[in-house]
Design a protein around this motif. Structure first.
Motif, PDB file in Angstrom:
ATOM      1  N   GLY A   1       0.806  -1.220   0.000  1.00 12.57           N
ATOM      2  CA  GLY A   1       0.000   0.000   0.000  1.00 12.57           C
ATOM      3  C   GLY A   1       0.839   1.269   0.000  1.00 12.57           C
ATOM      4  N   TYR A   2       1.988   1.235   0.642  1.00 10.48           N
ATOM      5  CA  TYR A   2       2.808   2.447   0.765  1.00 10.48           C
ATOM      6  C   TYR A   2       3.684   2.687  -0.455  1.00 10.48           C
ATOM      7  CZ  TYR A   2       6.201  -1.091   2.248  1.00 10.48           C
ATOM      8  OH  TYR A   2       7.017  -2.189   2.304  1.00 10.48           O
ATOM      9  N   CYS A   3       3.745   1.713  -1.366  1.00 12.07           N
ATOM     10  CA  CYS A   3       4.678   1.820  -2.491  1.00 12.07           C
ATOM     11  C   CYS A   3       3.916   1.945  -3.806  1.00 12.07           C
ATOM     12  CB  CYS A   3       5.601   0.605  -2.490  1.00 12.07           C
ATOM     13  SG  CYS A   3       6.881   0.657  -3.742  1.00 12.07           S
ATOM     14  N   MET A   4       3.417   0.831  -4.339  1.00  6.40           N
ATOM     15  CA  MET A   4       2.667   0.874  -5.606  1.00  6.40           C
ATOM     16  C   MET A   4       1.519  -0.116  -5.511  1.00  6.40           C
ATOM     17  SD  MET A   4       1.621   0.796  -8.708  1.00  6.40           S
ATOM     18  CE  MET A   4       1.911  -0.859  -9.308  1.00  6.40           C
ATOM     19  N   PRO A   5       0.406   0.331  -4.953  1.00  8.85           N
ATOM     20  CA  PRO A   5      -0.689  -0.599  -4.671  1.00  8.85           C
ATOM     21  C   PRO A   5      -1.561  -0.953  -5.883  1.00  8.85           C
ATOM     22  CG  PRO A   5      -1.201   1.607  -3.846  1.00  8.85           C
ATOM     23  CD  PRO A   5       0.159   1.696  -4.456  1.00  8.85           C
TER      24      PRO A   5
ATOM     25  N   ASN B   1       3.073   8.146  -6.913  1.00 11.95           N
ATOM     26  CA  ASN B   1       1.849   8.952  -7.020  1.00 11.95           C
ATOM     27  C   ASN B   1       0.609   8.214  -6.522  1.00 11.95           C
ATOM     28  OD1 ASN B   1       3.277  11.003  -8.799  1.00 11.95           O
ATOM     29  ND2 ASN B   1       3.555   9.114  -9.962  1.00 11.95           N
ATOM     30  N   SER B   2       0.805   7.013  -5.968  1.00 14.34           N
ATOM     31  CA  SER B   2      -0.375   6.172  -5.741  1.00 14.34           C
ATOM     32  C   SER B   2      -0.557   5.716  -4.307  1.00 14.34           C
ATOM     33  CB  SER B   2      -0.276   4.926  -6.628  1.00 14.34           C
ATOM     34  OG  SER B   2       0.137   5.268  -7.920  1.00 14.34           O
ATOM     35  N   ASN B   3       0.261   6.209  -3.369  1.00 11.21           N
ATOM     36  CA  ASN B   3       0.192   5.622  -2.021  1.00 11.21           C
ATOM     37  C   ASN B   3      -0.637   6.457  -1.043  1.00 11.21           C
ATOM     38  OD1 ASN B   3       1.872   7.736  -1.368  1.00 11.21           O
ATOM     39  ND2 ASN B   3       3.632   6.471  -0.788  1.00 11.21           N
ATOM     40  N   ASP B   4      -1.323   7.468  -1.575  1.00  9.58           N
ATOM     41  CA  ASP B   4      -2.241   8.266  -0.753  1.00  9.58           C
ATOM     42  C   ASP B   4      -1.561   8.790   0.522  1.00  9.58           C
ATOM     43  OD1 ASP B   4      -4.634   9.459  -0.128  1.00  9.58           O
ATOM     44  OD2 ASP B   4      -5.390   7.711   0.978  1.00  9.58           O
TER      45      ASP B   4
END
Ligand code: SAM
Length: 337
Positions: A26-30, A194-197
């Motif tokens: 989740g913290y990297c590229m989910p 750009n994807s880990n919110d």
């Protein structure tokens, strides 16, 4: 050896050997769907070794192979065997999720690899699965056991701490690393890709991580290895343990950053938070000479002025705040951690 505009030398190179990964942390590229690189866009081993050789001529002493998941790249041991003889290269390290390490540990060692970093964010199987979406904790622990019995030393665990996710496991992870003789590095959750919110409220700052560890394992500070490592290291006051914290957000270390990065498709990137890189693959496949390539690398590094994490801290502390969406970044899986 080239120095950049802030007088930082280039001594470390991180090479992403693939953008593919079998986990979706989740913290990297989910994301399940991603615009993966075509095979012919990815650098060949020959191209990587040629680039590495020239970086070493420029002063690089340490190379880390990463990804994506580097063990997803077939025959990685052959790349390692091609890098180990480079004259002037002092250290090669691999950063892996260890899910397939058990079956590859011996060939990697035989190829010349000595050090391994393993990402491990939870010791609870269900939570591990939740964080990685696809990972099996048992396989990773098997990989760690195999690495130890193969004789890798040091074996270092990397743990990204995220508030409300695994901050309750800090002490268990320290106990685990002490019990097995592993070094451990806790990493503040960063706004990579750009994807880990990413939100600052999801960070557990270094000071808090240390407070938690000190409550059970009193620590003394050793400092940053060579003065330039991302981690500030500690040991227990009884002389045991190798525990560190990488505080890119709350205590940025841009001023001592000596790391360059090569993406899986051959871009030379000068900051983890960059939005672009210099395309070396075009030069390689266009027939550039070694001398031409060396001058290009020197020129790119000499112009470097990146200090993103320092700028982020200023923004975070300002009344305007910081919104990571204002800058599109290269994904961590392309760039390599
Ligand atoms: N797949 C390999 C692995 O899992 O170690 C190598 C690639 S992974 C991108 C490299 C490192 O980046 C891992 O140790 C991971 O924990 C770290 N990382 C990824 N996203 C991060 C984030 N948002 N904040 C802090 N560290 C992160």
């Amino acid at each position: 050896m080239p120095h950049d505009t802030l007088q930082r030398p280039l001594t470390d190179l991180r090479i992403s050997v693939t953008d593919r990964c079998n986990f979706r942390c989740g913290y990297c590229m989910p994301l399940d769907n991603y615009d993966w690189l075509d095979k012919n866009e990815v650098l060949t081993f020959e191209e990587i070794i040629r680039i590495a050789r020239i970086f070493v001529q420029l002063g690089v002493e340490k190379i880390r192979l990463t990804g994506g998941e580097p063990l997803a790249r077939r025959d990685l041991d052959q790349l390692i065997a091609g890098l180990t003889p480079l004259d002037g290269l002092l250290d090669i390290c691999l950063t892996t999720n260890a899910s397939t390490l058990a079956e590859k540990s011996h060939t990697l060692k035989a190829a010349g690899l000595r050090r391994i970093n393993v990402s491990l964010d939870s010791l609870k199987p269900d939570k591990f699965r939740k964080i990685t979406k696809r990972g099996d904790l048992g396989k990773v622990l098997e990989g760690l056991r195999a690495a130890k019995s193969t004789g890798f030393n040091p074996i270092k665990i990397n743990t990204v701490i995220e508030r409300g996710v695994n901050d309750d496991e800090i002490l268990d992870l320290v106990s685990f690393s002490l019990e097995h003789g592993f070094a451990i590095r806790f990493i503040e959750f960063m706004d990579v890709g750009n994807s880990n919110d990413w939100k600052s409220t999801r960070i557990v700052p270094k000071a808090e991580i240390l407070r938690i560890i000190n409550s059970q394992f009193p620590l003394e500070e050793i400092g940053r290895k060579n003065g330039t490592a991302p981690s500030v290291d500690y040991r227990c006051t009884n002389g045991t343990g190798d525990i560190g914290v990488i505080a890119s957000v709350t205590e940025p270390f841009c001023s001592s950053c000596t790391r360059g990065r090569i993406t899986a498709d051959g871009k030379f990137v000068t900051c983890l938070f960059a939005n672009t890189g210099y395309n070396l693959k075009v030069l390689l496949r266009g027939g550039i000479s070694d001398v031409g390539l060396l001058e290009k690398l020197r020129s790119v590094w000499s112009k470097r002025s990146d200090r993103y994490s320092e700028e982020r801290l200023v923004a975070l502390q300002s009344h305007k705040g910081y919104d990571p969406r204002n800058r599109k970044k290269i994904e961590m899986i392309s760039l390599g951690g």
